[in-house]
Design an enzyme around this catalytic site. Structure first.
Site, PDB file in Angstrom:
ATOM      1  N   GLU A   1       0.833  -1.198   0.000  1.00  0.00           N
ATOM      2  CA  GLU A   1       0.000   0.000   0.000  1.00  0.00           C
ATOM      3  C   GLU A   1       0.871   1.252   0.000  1.00  0.00           C
ATOM      4  O   GLU A   1       1.974   1.266   0.557  1.00  0.00           O
ATOM      5  CB  GLU A   1      -0.916   0.006   1.227  1.00  0.00           C
ATOM      6  CG  GLU A   1      -2.015  -1.023   1.173  1.00  0.00           C
ATOM      7  CD  GLU A   1      -2.980  -0.889   2.335  1.00  0.00           C
ATOM      8  OE1 GLU A   1      -2.802   0.043   3.160  1.00  0.00           O
ATOM      9  OE2 GLU A   1      -3.905  -1.712   2.437  1.00  0.00           O
TER      10      GLU A   1
ATOM     11  N   HIS B   1      -1.277  10.215 -26.549  1.00  0.00           N
ATOM     12  CA  HIS B   1      -1.182   9.283 -27.674  1.00  0.00           C
ATOM     13  C   HIS B   1      -2.148   9.672 -28.790  1.00  0.00           C
ATOM     14  O   HIS B   1      -1.828   9.517 -29.977  1.00  0.00           O
ATOM     15  CB  HIS B   1      -1.471   7.863 -27.191  1.00  0.00           C
ATOM     16  CG  HIS B   1      -1.394   6.834 -28.270  1.00  0.00           C
ATOM     17  ND1 HIS B   1      -0.238   6.570 -28.978  1.00  0.00           N
ATOM     18  CD2 HIS B   1      -2.344   6.000 -28.783  1.00  0.00           C
ATOM     19  CE1 HIS B   1      -0.465   5.625 -29.872  1.00  0.00           C
ATOM     20  NE2 HIS B   1      -1.733   5.263 -29.770  1.00  0.00           N
TER      21      HIS B   1
ATOM     22  N   LYS C   1       1.975  -0.649 -43.476  1.00  0.00           N
ATOM     23  CA  LYS C   1       2.158  -2.088 -43.320  1.00  0.00           C
ATOM     24  C   LYS C   1       0.859  -2.744 -42.909  1.00  0.00           C
ATOM     25  O   LYS C   1       0.009  -2.120 -42.249  1.00  0.00           O
ATOM     26  CB  LYS C   1       3.269  -2.394 -42.317  1.00  0.00           C
ATOM     27  CG  LYS C   1       3.201  -1.667 -41.011  1.00  0.00           C
ATOM     28  CD  LYS C   1       4.524  -1.828 -40.274  1.00  0.00           C
ATOM     29  CE  LYS C   1       4.639  -0.828 -39.136  1.00  0.00           C
ATOM     30  NZ  LYS C   1       5.975  -0.816 -38.530  1.00  0.00           N
TER      31      LYS C   1
ATOM     32  N   ASP D   1       7.550   9.637 -33.965  1.00  0.00           N
ATOM     33  CA  ASP D   1       6.488   8.888 -33.298  1.00  0.00           C
ATOM     34  C   ASP D   1       6.296   9.470 -31.904  1.00  0.00           C
ATOM     35  O   ASP D   1       7.122  10.263 -31.436  1.00  0.00           O
ATOM     36  CB  ASP D   1       6.858   7.405 -33.221  1.00  0.00           C
ATOM     37  CG  ASP D   1       5.637   6.495 -33.190  1.00  0.00           C
ATOM     38  OD1 ASP D   1       4.505   7.012 -33.074  1.00  0.00           O
ATOM     39  OD2 ASP D   1       5.799   5.270 -33.288  1.00  0.00           O
TER      40      ASP D   1
ATOM     41  N   ASP E   1       7.928   1.743 -27.533  1.00  0.00           N
ATOM     42  CA  ASP E   1       7.670   0.776 -26.464  1.00  0.00           C
ATOM     43  C   ASP E   1       8.593  -0.424 -26.625  1.00  0.00           C
ATOM     44  O   ASP E   1       9.708  -0.434 -26.140  1.00  0.00           O
ATOM     45  CB  ASP E   1       6.201   0.380 -26.475  1.00  0.00           C
ATOM     46  CG  ASP E   1       5.817  -0.489 -25.277  1.00  0.00           C
ATOM     47  OD1 ASP E   1       6.706  -0.834 -24.479  1.00  0.00           O
ATOM     48  OD2 ASP E   1       4.629  -0.832 -25.133  1.00  0.00           O
ATOM     49  N   THR E   2       8.175  -1.440 -27.368  1.00  0.00           N
ATOM     50  CA  THR E   2       9.042  -2.600 -27.580  1.00  0.00           C
ATOM     51  C   THR E   2      10.073  -2.352 -28.670  1.00  0.00           C
ATOM     52  O   THR E   2      11.017  -3.121 -28.818  1.00  0.00           O
ATOM     53  CB  THR E   2       8.222  -3.835 -27.969  1.00  0.00           C
ATOM     54  OG1 THR E   2       7.578  -3.593 -29.230  1.00  0.00           O
ATOM     55  CG2 THR E   2       7.178  -4.151 -26.906  1.00  0.00           C
TER      56      THR E   2
END
Length: 312
Positions: A33, A124, A187, A212, A216-217
């Site tokens: 907590e 975003h 794509k 962009d 992220d990945t």
């Protein structure tokens, strides 16, 4: 007032404003907590709570909500949530019948916790601004990115590239500010086959600048860089506002044909995520300008804010 997600950015903002952060302790108890202790009076004053809701996202989000609640119960005048990076922002629409719209849920939580206003950097999608039932300032970092890139002198043979159709508006904004043409990576959704990637626009013999909002990945930006190299781009630069860099992102970026990766400090980067090709720009100056305008009800104070500087 700073949470634990990005105290360095909060301190930089306070320093540019000639102030200090409020003495407060944000801690976790043995069971996980979160507790908040505000160590000085905030009664009747504007409180700007600086907290990116980045990894560990559920902890940083709860920290933000509890800090807002603590300020509200301490009789703060106005509580402004300064959120350089808003987690869950990519869940902004239903793509399947039973999908949640988590960005709307998070916006409701922030407003119900007691925030009077939100300052954020590069949502975003623009529609997220309408999810909040309180005033929101979505600060655009593209002008600052354009100013930095203009110093690079890539020349008229450069081209700005959107890594997908959804990001075209952001990339076009940057291209317009730099006076450069626009190209788009198209794509097939969900495909990992490089033959399903099409470069729309002239990139051969040019410096390609991918724009962009989030890395992220790293799959999208790296596959885009590979496609641009195969299409004859002279060199490839990647730019983004929010360096989430989760999972295999760092490994992918190091292996990709990228000359430079330009990001910001909306999310703090650990040493293992830094690379010689990585340039980090600070969002502190543009956040300071927004804070001055909000606190002064539209008029800026006497503080002079400099442009973002690279931090490697």
């Amino acid at each position: 007032m700073s949470g634990n997600s990005n105290p360095a950015l909060a301190a930089e903002i306070a320093g540019l404003l000639g102030m200090r952060t409020i003495r407060a302790e944000v801690k976790a108890f043995a069971d996980g907590e979160i507790g908040v202790d505000i160590c000085e009076s905030v009664r009747g004053i504007d409180i700007f709570v600086v907290q990116s809701t980045c990894a560990p996202i559920n902890d940083t989000l709860m920290e933000l909500l509890i800090m807002i609640d603590a300020c509200k119960r301490a009789s703060a005048g106005r509580i402004i949530a300064v959120i350089p990076y808003l987690g869950y922002s990519r869940r902004d629409a239903k793509t399947r019948a039973r999908d949640p719209i988590t960005a709307k849920l998070v916006s409701n939580l922030i407003a119900r916790a007691g925030a009077d206003r939100v300052l954020a950097v590069d949502f975003h999608s623009k529609q997220i601004q309408g999810f909040f039932d309180i005033p929101v300032d979505n600060i655009n970092f593209v002008p600052s990115m354009a100013s930095f890139l203009a110093l690079k002198e890539y020349g008229p043979d450069a081209v700005v590239v959107s890594p997908d159709m959804a990001g075209t508006t952001r990339a076009r904004d940057l291209a317009s500010r730099l006076g450069l043409p626009l190209a788009i990576i198209d794509k097939r959704p969900g495909s990992r086959n490089k033959d399903d990637i099409l470069v729309i626009g002239e990139v051969e013999g040019r410096t390609a600048i991918i724009m962009d909002d989030i890395i992220d990945t790293g799959h999208r930006v790296c596959s885009s860089a590979q496609a641009l190299e195969e299409a004859g781009a002279l060199q490839v630069i990647a730019c983004c506002t929010h360096p989430v860099l989760s999972g295999p992102a760092v490994t992918r970026l190091r292996a990709a044909p990228l000359k430079e990766v330009i990001v910001t400090n909306t999310i703090p980067l650990t040493e293992n995520k830094r690379d010689g090709r990585l340039t980090v720009l600070s969002v502190a100056p543009i956040i300071c300008e927004a804070i001055l305008k909000v606190h002064g009800d539209g008029t800026e104070g006497p503080v002079t804010i400099s442009m973002p500087t690279p931090r490697i």
